[in-house]
Design a protein around this motif. Sequence first.
Motif, PDB file in Angstrom:
ATOM      1  N   ASN A  19       0.821  -1.211   0.000  1.00  0.00           N
ATOM      2  CA  ASN A  19       0.000   0.000   0.000  1.00  0.00           C
ATOM      3  C   ASN A  19       0.853   1.258   0.000  1.00  0.00           C
ATOM      4  OD1 ASN A  19      -2.312  -1.529   0.088  1.00  0.00           O
ATOM      5  ND2 ASN A  19      -2.700  -1.191   2.268  1.00  0.00           N
ATOM      6  N   GLU A  20       0.296   2.305  -0.532  1.00  0.00           N
ATOM      7  CA  GLU A  20       0.917   3.620  -0.458  1.00  0.00           C
ATOM      8  C   GLU A  20       1.130   3.983   1.008  1.00  0.00           C
ATOM      9  OE1 GLU A  20      -0.251   7.183  -3.113  1.00  0.00           O
ATOM     10  OE2 GLU A  20      -1.333   7.504  -1.238  1.00  0.00           O
ATOM     11  N   ASN A  56       4.615  -2.338  -6.162  1.00  0.00           N
ATOM     12  CA  ASN A  56       3.377  -2.556  -5.405  1.00  0.00           C
ATOM     13  C   ASN A  56       3.062  -4.030  -5.161  1.00  0.00           C
ATOM     14  OD1 ASN A  56       2.778  -3.211  -8.029  1.00  0.00           O
ATOM     15  ND2 ASN A  56       0.898  -2.005  -8.154  1.00  0.00           N
ATOM     16  N   SER A 243      -9.828   1.520  -5.432  1.00  0.00           N
ATOM     17  CA  SER A 243      -8.375   1.258  -5.383  1.00  0.00           C
ATOM     18  C   SER A 243      -7.945   0.329  -6.520  1.00  0.00           C
ATOM     19  CB  SER A 243      -7.976   0.687  -4.022  1.00  0.00           C
ATOM     20  OG  SER A 243      -8.215   1.621  -2.997  1.00  0.00           O
ATOM     21  N   ARG A 246      -8.071   2.096  -9.970  1.00  0.00           N
ATOM     22  CA  ARG A 246      -6.896   2.933 -10.246  1.00  0.00           C
ATOM     23  C   ARG A 246      -5.664   2.074 -10.551  1.00  0.00           C
ATOM     24  NH1 ARG A 246      -9.480   6.352  -6.422  1.00  0.00           N
ATOM     25  NH2 ARG A 246      -9.825   8.433  -7.311  1.00  0.00           N
ATOM     26  N   GLU A 257       2.699   2.000  -9.548  1.00  0.00           N
ATOM     27  CA  GLU A 257       2.325   2.797  -8.392  1.00  0.00           C
ATOM     28  C   GLU A 257       1.913   1.880  -7.244  1.00  0.00           C
ATOM     29  OE1 GLU A 257       2.674   5.962  -8.353  1.00  0.00           O
ATOM     30  OE2 GLU A 257       2.802   6.538 -10.473  1.00  0.00           O
ATOM     31  N   TYR A 258       2.055   2.368  -6.027  1.00  0.00           N
ATOM     32  CA  TYR A 258       1.558   1.637  -4.869  1.00  0.00           C
ATOM     33  C   TYR A 258       0.033   1.601  -4.910  1.00  0.00           C
ATOM     34  CZ  TYR A 258       6.280   2.055  -2.955  1.00  0.00           C
ATOM     35  OH  TYR A 258       7.639   1.977  -2.774  1.00  0.00           O
ATOM     36  N   THR A 260      -3.379   2.547  -3.851  1.00  0.00           N
ATOM     37  CA  THR A 260      -3.767   3.829  -3.266  1.00  0.00           C
ATOM     38  C   THR A 260      -5.046   3.707  -2.443  1.00  0.00           C
ATOM     39  OG1 THR A 260      -4.968   4.389  -5.286  1.00  0.00           O
ATOM     40  CG2 THR A 260      -2.678   5.148  -5.111  1.00  0.00           C
ATOM     41  N   PHE A 316      -7.376  -1.691  -0.297  1.00  0.00           N
ATOM     42  CA  PHE A 316      -6.332  -0.951   0.411  1.00  0.00           C
ATOM     43  C   PHE A 316      -6.279  -1.256   1.903  1.00  0.00           C
ATOM     44  CE2 PHE A 316      -4.742   2.782   2.688  1.00  0.00           C
ATOM     45  CZ  PHE A 316      -3.546   3.022   2.022  1.00  0.00           C
TER      46      PHE A 316
END
Length: 338
Positions: A19-20, A56, A243, A246, A257-258, A260, A316
């Motif tokens: 996760n971000e 990720n 989530s 995205r 990307e992580y 989100t 998430f």
Amino acid sequence: MIRELSEVKYSMLELAFVNEGSQVKETFANTLELAQLVESLGYHRFWLAEHHNSINIASSATSILIGYIAENTKSIRVGSGGIMLPNHSPLIVAEQFGTLGTLYPDRIDLGLGRAPGTDADTANAIRSDRMQATIRFPDEVADIQQYFSLDNVQNKVRATVAEGVQVPIYILGSSTDSAKLAARLGLPYAFASHFATAHFHEALQIYRHDFTPSQFLSQPYVIAGVNVIAADTLEKAEMMFTSPIRMVMNLFMGKREYLTPPTQMTSELKSILMNPSVQQMLRFSVVGDKKKVKEETEKFLAENKVDELMVVTNTFDPQDRRRSYQLFSEIMNEINGI
């Protein structure tokens, strides 16, 4: 007659998403906690995927994570969904899973796939002869079977820790080629329908029609991947779904990307869901409250008559994720009449 729904097992696939704002160590702790939860809920298997060079996804050293989960659980089957065989030496795979099968008898599964689980540059860095290995995938599956066989004791090259160890092999795939191979070898077949939907029905038809009974399996056995996001309310489930939407959008844009945090379901996200490529990828996604998820799950089972569902829930918040798996367990118990 369709297969009795009470016979349908349910399992889960874990990618160990990062996760971000979190660390890999935290991800591994969440993965273990989730495995212990789904074991208590009656899930049949806990499989870990293999991916590389993705910030990720932390399920890179798959066999190590399998050992970590198996050591800290008691009864749930733990395995690979899958080991991407062109990345590895069949001998090493046999030694690793022979060791796991000895340490955790009758609990380890070996799912084998042909895809690299990464980009081309990384795949080349993993194994320089990967293209040849991809072509030799059926032969390398046979090599692993030989290493596990007691008949291999007379051969010059041996995986001594694997000989005679009971580790069932599953063919993973997203195409008709994998269906033909699984049918010819008489092995169970796991289709990646949670993201690759185009050839799902055709592949299942080929597998079932062409299946040849073997010493491992007397009749076809199909596992199908399904994205499931269940929550106490429809609104909560749709928010959780933002989530992975995205994540898919970033995938199509070539971004790493992580995972989100969720947001409200905006008009922009709804328009992304209407994109034909996104629709195709997320075709087998069940999102909603318990009533809706149950209805759509029953429909999927009735239409496809699979033997087992491999549930994928990439959300998430770890607590929301655990709640989703809990609700789905309740749903399957109701479907199975338990």
